[in-house]
Design an enzyme around this catalytic site. Structure first.
Site, PDB file in Angstrom:
ATOM      1  N   CYS A 161       0.817  -1.215  -0.046  1.00 26.11           N
ATOM      2  CA  CYS A 161       0.036  -0.138   0.006  1.00 26.11           C
ATOM      3  C   CYS A 161       0.867   1.218   0.061  1.00 26.11           C
ATOM      4  O   CYS A 161       0.538   2.325  -0.657  1.00 26.11           O
ATOM      5  CB  CYS A 161      -1.057   0.089   1.044  1.00 26.11           C
ATOM      6  SG  CYS A 161      -2.271  -1.288   0.985  1.00 26.11           S
ATOM      7  N   ASN A 185      -4.779   5.801  -1.830  1.00 28.38           N
ATOM      8  CA  ASN A 185      -5.312   6.761  -0.924  1.00 28.38           C
ATOM      9  C   ASN A 185      -4.270   7.858  -1.273  1.00 28.38           C
ATOM     10  O   ASN A 185      -3.227   8.005  -1.854  1.00 28.38           O
ATOM     11  CB  ASN A 185      -4.916   6.300   0.378  1.00 28.38           C
ATOM     12  CG  ASN A 185      -5.149   7.487   1.564  1.00 28.38           C
ATOM     13  OD1 ASN A 185      -4.440   8.270   2.060  1.00 28.38           O
ATOM     14  ND2 ASN A 185      -6.381   7.256   2.158  1.00 28.38           N
ATOM     15  N   PHE A 187      -2.255   9.802   0.521  1.00 29.47           N
ATOM     16  CA  PHE A 187      -1.112   9.912   0.875  1.00 29.47           C
ATOM     17  C   PHE A 187      -0.192   8.796   0.195  1.00 29.47           C
ATOM     18  O   PHE A 187       1.092   8.673   0.454  1.00 29.47           O
ATOM     19  CB  PHE A 187      -1.106   9.720   2.442  1.00 29.47           C
ATOM     20  CG  PHE A 187      -1.733  10.789   3.066  1.00 29.47           C
ATOM     21  CD1 PHE A 187      -1.226  12.014   3.282  1.00 29.47           C
ATOM     22  CD2 PHE A 187      -3.108  10.578   3.642  1.00 29.47           C
ATOM     23  CE1 PHE A 187      -2.026  13.116   4.174  1.00 29.47           C
ATOM     24  CE2 PHE A 187      -3.951  11.380   4.461  1.00 29.47           C
ATOM     25  CZ  PHE A 187      -3.248  12.635   4.569  1.00 29.47           C
ATOM     26  N   LYS A 188      -0.424   8.127  -0.758  1.00 31.54           N
ATOM     27  CA  LYS A 188       0.428   6.995  -1.364  1.00 31.54           C
ATOM     28  C   LYS A 188       0.986   7.796  -2.497  1.00 31.54           C
ATOM     29  O   LYS A 188       0.927   8.849  -2.966  1.00 31.54           O
ATOM     30  CB  LYS A 188      -0.905   5.925  -1.923  1.00 31.54           C
ATOM     31  CG  LYS A 188      -1.288   5.367  -0.694  1.00 31.54           C
ATOM     32  CD  LYS A 188      -0.341   4.776   0.659  1.00 31.54           C
ATOM     33  CE  LYS A 188      -1.173   4.176   1.623  1.00 31.54           C
ATOM     34  NZ  LYS A 188      -2.059   4.848   2.544  1.00 31.54           N
ATOM     35  N   THR A 189       1.963   6.786  -3.056  1.00 32.25           N
ATOM     36  CA  THR A 189       2.639   7.086  -4.294  1.00 32.25           C
ATOM     37  C   THR A 189       2.139   7.855  -5.581  1.00 32.25           C
ATOM     38  O   THR A 189       2.204   8.882  -5.983  1.00 32.25           O
ATOM     39  CB  THR A 189       3.665   6.164  -4.526  1.00 32.25           C
ATOM     40  OG1 THR A 189       4.213   5.458  -3.502  1.00 32.25           O
ATOM     41  CG2 THR A 189       4.863   6.602  -5.778  1.00 32.25           C
TER      42      THR A 189
END
Length: 401
Positions: A161, A185, A187-189
């Site tokens: 994740c 999400n 906040f992800k890459t």
């Protein structure tokens, strides 16, 4: 304060979204000959499978849903134990609990990923799977993990994740174990706000995951199948709007990672001879480079540094640390043979010791909840990198003086 993909929302995402909005067809299913059906989710799945060099990809509504779909696909449930690190976002652990299985917490090492030696120590007759978490974009030591899994005939579910695009010995994370789960999400890459992806090379596991994510249906890429349901499932479908953004973001993934790796290398070069800390262990240079983790020589130095620059040690990074998961610490399992599995603070002393002296410097993921509220982002210039590095060195030198 988002991940790097959120900084790069632009014309590509707008174009894919407008295709869907103008068509008026937002559902992931549709008739093959319907010109309004843009097939964005289908295309996202195809391109993600191609990117990870896997046979099957399934888009779902969240990373948590992706993990639960993997657990369901492997028929992991009541009384099964799944070994998972004590340093991970709570979804890794809660997905196991909500599947009816039992999370067994393992220590991390100085890569901040699961310690293979502790995996071996935690195996019991009830162990059914290992869930290595590629934490903060750093691949786990997958050679040793897969060796243990083969020896004890265990499933491996890779929690990717926080690690979309990372690779371990030239294999994309998620493609090494039996199944892999990803999050989209904010906040992800890469991001579509929320959303997730499951990948596997096994057709049977793919079909079960598909059924779990959509009320038991077998895979049907365009139309809605109304019969021959395989298992009891839920609704974790991705819609076409989410798929459109995810598709555009996937096409940017290599560019994002190249930029982050370059910026992180420059930051490390500036800091390499600074006393008082070492860099965390990186298991493969093809990590995501979203964060630079400093492991200080002591908890006291780390605490003083965190206070001075306005951040916090990883021990205080919320629901990424088992000690801070009050909803987990309240749980206890009692087995028929009288054994008890319970969760308590400081049950993982090695993990505690590492996290108490660890500080994250943002490179691409800017997230105070992850302990990465200080640093740079994907748009930062060389001058910005220099300024942050200079402040880090100045602060440490003052603390050590």
């Amino acid at each position: 304060m988002p991940g790097p993909g959120a900084y790069l929302i632009g014309e590509e995402e707008k174009k894919e979204l407008m295709d869907v909005i103008e068509s008026g067809h937002f559902f992931r299913y549709g008739a093959e000959n319907d010109p309004k059906f843009q097939k964005k989710v289908v295309q996202f799945e195809k391109e993600f499978a191609n990117y990870t060099e896997t046979k099957y990809a399934l888009a779902v509504s969240s990373g948590t849903g992706a993990l639960m779909s993997c657990l369901a696909a492997l028929n992991i449930g009541p009384d099964d134990e799944v070994i998972v690190p004590g340093y991970t976002f709570i979804a890794s652990i809660s997905s196991i609990i909500l599947s009816g299985a039992i999370p067994v917490l393992a220590e991390i090492d100085e890569s901040l990923t699961i310690d293979p030696d502790d995996i071996r120590r935690k195996i019991t007759k009830r162990t059914k799977a290992i869930m290595p978490v590629h934490m903060l974009g750093n691949p786990c030591d997958m050679d040793r993990i897969m060796e243990i899994a083969r020896e004890f005939r265990l499933f491996v579910i890779e929690d990717c994740c926080q690690a979309a695009g990372a690779a371990y010995k030239w294999r994309k994370v998620g493609s090494i174990g039996h199944m892999g789960a990803f999050s989209l999400n904010n906040f992800k890459t890469i991001t579509s706000g929320d959303g997730g992806m499951v990948i596997t090379n096994d057709e049977f596991y793919y079909e079960r995951a598909f059924g779990f994510h959509d009320q038991g249906h077998k895979p049907n890429r365009t139309g809605v199948e109304v019969g021959n349901r395989s298992i009891i499932g839920m609704n974790m479908r991705m819609n076409e709007l989410t798929g459109a953004v995810a598709l555009a973001q996937t096409r940017k993934l290599d560019m994002i990672l190249a930029a982050l790796r370059e910026k992180k290398a420059k930051m490390k070069l500036e800091l390499q001879n600074t006393p008082g800390f070492q860099f965390r262990k990186i298991n493969d240079p093809m990590e995501c480079a979203t964060l630079l983790t400093l492991l200080f020589d002591s908890k006291e130095i780390a605490d003083r540094f965190a206070e001075r620059i306005g951040t916090k040690t990883l021990a205080h990074s919320g629901w990424h640390v088992y000690n801070n998961m009050e909803q987990l610490l309240a749980k206890k399992y009692e087995f028929n043979n009288g054994e008890v599995m319970e969760y308590r603070k400081h049950m993982l002393p090695k993990t505690d010791g590492i996290l108490e002296r660890a500080i994250n410097i943002s490179i691409g993921v800017v997230d105070s909840g992850l302990g990465a509220g200080y640093g740079i982002n994907i748009h930062s210039s060389d001058q910005d990198i220099q300024a942050v590095a200079d402040n880090i060195k100045k602060t440490i030198n003052e603390i050590l003086a």
